[in-house]
Design an enzyme around this catalytic site. Structure first.
Site, PDB file in Angstrom:
ATOM      1  N   SER A  31      56.611  37.014  43.144  1.00 58.57           N
ATOM      2  CA  SER A  31      57.894  36.508  43.624  1.00 58.57           C
ATOM      3  C   SER A  31      59.005  37.526  43.431  1.00 58.57           C
ATOM      4  O   SER A  31      59.846  37.737  44.319  1.00 58.57           O
ATOM      5  CB  SER A  31      58.247  35.205  42.897  1.00 58.57           C
ATOM      6  OG  SER A  31      57.281  34.216  43.141  1.00 58.57           O
ATOM      7  N   GLY A  99      53.599  33.125  52.339  1.00 60.61           N
ATOM      8  CA  GLY A  99      54.838  32.425  52.633  1.00 60.61           C
ATOM      9  C   GLY A  99      56.055  33.309  52.472  1.00 60.61           C
ATOM     10  O   GLY A  99      57.032  33.184  53.217  1.00 60.61           O
ATOM     11  N   SER A 174      61.141  25.859  49.028  1.00 58.01           N
ATOM     12  CA  SER A 174      62.365  26.541  48.603  1.00 58.01           C
ATOM     13  C   SER A 174      62.503  27.891  49.297  1.00 58.01           C
ATOM     14  O   SER A 174      63.599  28.457  49.355  1.00 58.01           O
ATOM     15  CB  SER A 174      62.359  26.733  47.084  1.00 58.01           C
ATOM     16  OG  SER A 174      61.320  27.608  46.672  1.00 58.01           O
ATOM     17  N   GLU A 317      53.465  25.889  42.149  1.00 61.12           N
ATOM     18  CA  GLU A 317      52.470  26.945  42.334  1.00 61.12           C
ATOM     19  C   GLU A 317      51.368  26.845  41.288  1.00 61.12           C
ATOM     20  O   GLU A 317      50.239  27.290  41.502  1.00 61.12           O
ATOM     21  CB  GLU A 317      53.167  28.314  42.241  1.00 61.12           C
ATOM     22  CG  GLU A 317      52.282  29.495  42.503  1.00 61.12           C
ATOM     23  CD  GLU A 317      52.060  29.761  43.984  1.00 61.12           C
ATOM     24  OE1 GLU A 317      51.327  30.711  44.294  1.00 61.12           O
ATOM     25  OE2 GLU A 317      52.609  29.019  44.816  1.00 61.12           O
ATOM     26  N   ARG A 389      44.837  30.412  44.201  1.00 63.83           N
ATOM     27  CA  ARG A 389      45.050  29.455  43.115  1.00 63.83           C
ATOM     28  C   ARG A 389      43.870  28.486  42.987  1.00 63.83           C
ATOM     29  O   ARG A 389      43.556  28.036  41.881  1.00 63.83           O
ATOM     30  CB  ARG A 389      46.347  28.673  43.339  1.00 63.83           C
ATOM     31  CG  ARG A 389      47.595  29.517  43.471  1.00 63.83           C
ATOM     32  CD  ARG A 389      47.879  30.374  42.264  1.00 63.83           C
ATOM     33  NE  ARG A 389      49.115  31.124  42.430  1.00 63.83           N
ATOM     34  CZ  ARG A 389      49.445  32.200  41.746  1.00 63.83           C
ATOM     35  NH1 ARG A 389      48.615  32.692  40.829  1.00 63.83           N
ATOM     36  NH2 ARG A 389      50.594  32.823  41.954  1.00 63.83           N
TER      37      ARG A 389
END
Length: 430
Positions: A31, A99, A174, A317, A389
């Protein structure tokens, strides 16, 4: 431009013979690396990114920025150099399944001169894009999208985005807010963005966005709930030091909890932009001990793994690995508040329900989460759905349940290409 899926690599998850004790050094946060790349590309001078994550998502992000005219030198693993340049098309961007790329780069493309085409992996076309594209259109950007409102899409950049006031429904991700805010200082009038709809998930990621914007010199006001104001102005080139990836560390922490061992994430900063407090509370509720010291961030298993009831909306996440812990706990768990993860790399709620049931757990699927009843578990072929994940969750279960085979461990290259080797080494430290 959709890419072919990589050849599947079935992988037998190693079982731990005893408590796992290890110190791990992990690459930087996905991120933070993604945000640093965008802010560096839009800055008024060169930037360096220290300790970045080199993985599929960030490699594709770098390639997308290069296609737009930004010089990204990623030849060194520990230090990338970004030189901004005039943004231009025509360009083509492969988003993979990320994403961050599909939501962060279209606003950058709107600032370019020329057309920019976006596409990616087959499932990327199912990931929601409508809200951010609708908001860009409301700001005067011409965007052509597929009949479903997402990929493949084309942004017709005019070299300028007027900016001003806009509304977005960011209840699905978000990243819709973050993607708009990261470019907003370069809009002629800046941006006043208001969210209208159900609550925005993953609030810590929004705080990371606004913190990093301010660090780059932007003026940001988020004092009114669900309203973000970014004033127009330059962004400064700077050195970004990327923290170790907290989400990527979670499977390793889970290994300590499952086996009654101890795992330290080395290099953890004294102050973090990641949701460490939220994760600490969750792992403690499961029964772990979490400490911070000069050695790093340490999680110790206590021999007890309790079921929990939790709202995971801020750390969605992490849902797959937390669900794996719940499967191995001594009582039921209820994990809620994550309806939006149905639009992640796969429908993670449905995927978890299917695969955890296959392994022997009792699962009740809700619109926004799962109830998990631990049961006698057994080995099974665990479908990973090309989702890193999901692979992490299966590996955690495999530590204490022999015979768990992942259909494809290669999908972990999305954020940690070294995962299979690191995990196998961890299991042998027990």
């Amino acid at each position: 431009m959709a890419v072919m899926a990589a050849e599947l690599r079935p992988w037998l998850a190693p079982s731990a013979a005893g408590p796992v004790t290890a110190t791990v050094r992990l690459p930087g946060s996905k991120s933070m690396t993604a945000r640093a790349l965008i802010l560096a590309a839009l800055a008024d001078g060169p930037s360096t990114i220290e300790a970045p994550l080199r993985a599929r998502d960030t490699t594709l992000m770098s390639a997308g920025l290069r296609a737009l005219g930004v010089a990204v030198d990623a030849s060194a693993d520990d230090r990338w150099v970004v030189e901004p340049g005039p943004l231009r098309g025509p360009a083509r961007v492969d988003v993979g399944l990320a994403g961050t790329i599909m939501r962060f780069l279209p606003p950058v493309a709107a600032l370019a001169e020329g057309t920019v085409e976006f596409d990616g992996d087959p499932h990327a076309r199912n990931r929601p894009m409508g809200p951010i594209l609708d908001t860009l259109r409301s700001l005067g950007v011409r965007v052509d999208a597929s009949p479903t409102g997402g990929l493949p899409l084309t942004v017709h950049g005019g070299g300028l985005v007027e900016g001003g006031e806009a509304v977005v429904d960011a209840s699905g991700s978000s990243q819709f807010v973050s993607g708009l805010l990261l470019s907003a200082a370069r809009f002629a009038k800046g941006l006043t963005l208001r969210h209208e709809g159900p609550p925005v998930p993953s609030a810590p990621h929004l705080r990371m966005t606004t913190h990093m914007l301010r660090a780059a010199g932007a003026v940001v006001d988020e004092s009114t709930p669900d309203v973000w104001v970014v004033e127009p102005g330059p962004l400064s080139g700077r050195t970004w030091v990327i923290e170790p990836d907290l989400s990527g560390a979670l499977p390793f922490f889970a290994a300590a909890m499952v086996t009654g061992g101890e795992v330290t994430l080395a290099g953890w900063p004294e102050r973090s932009w990641q949701p460490v407090e939220q994760l600490t509370g969750l792992l403690t509720a499961f029964g772990a001990e979490v400490t911070r010291s000069e050695r790093g961030l340490t999680v110790r298993g206590t021999g007890t793994l309790r079921g929990i009831t939790a709202d995971l909306s801020e750390v969605s996440e992490m849902t797959p690995v937390l669900a794996a812990l719940a499967v191995l706990a001594d009582g039921p768990s209820e994990l809620r508040g994550v309806e939006h993860i149905r639009g992640h790399e796969t429908d993670r709620i449905a995927a978890l329900a299917a695969e955890l049931t296959k392994a022997g757990a009792g699962i009740t699927e809700f619109r926004d989460g799962l109830r998990i009843e631990p049961g006698p578990l057994h080995g099974a072929s665990f479908e990973t759905y090309a989702d890193h994940r999901m692979a992490h969750a299966a590996a955690v279960i495999g530590l204490s349940v022999p015979g768990v085979q992942l259909t494809d461990v290669g999908c972990t290259s999305k954020t940690l290409p070294e995962f299979p080797e690191l995990w196998a080494g961890l299991a042998t430290t027990s």
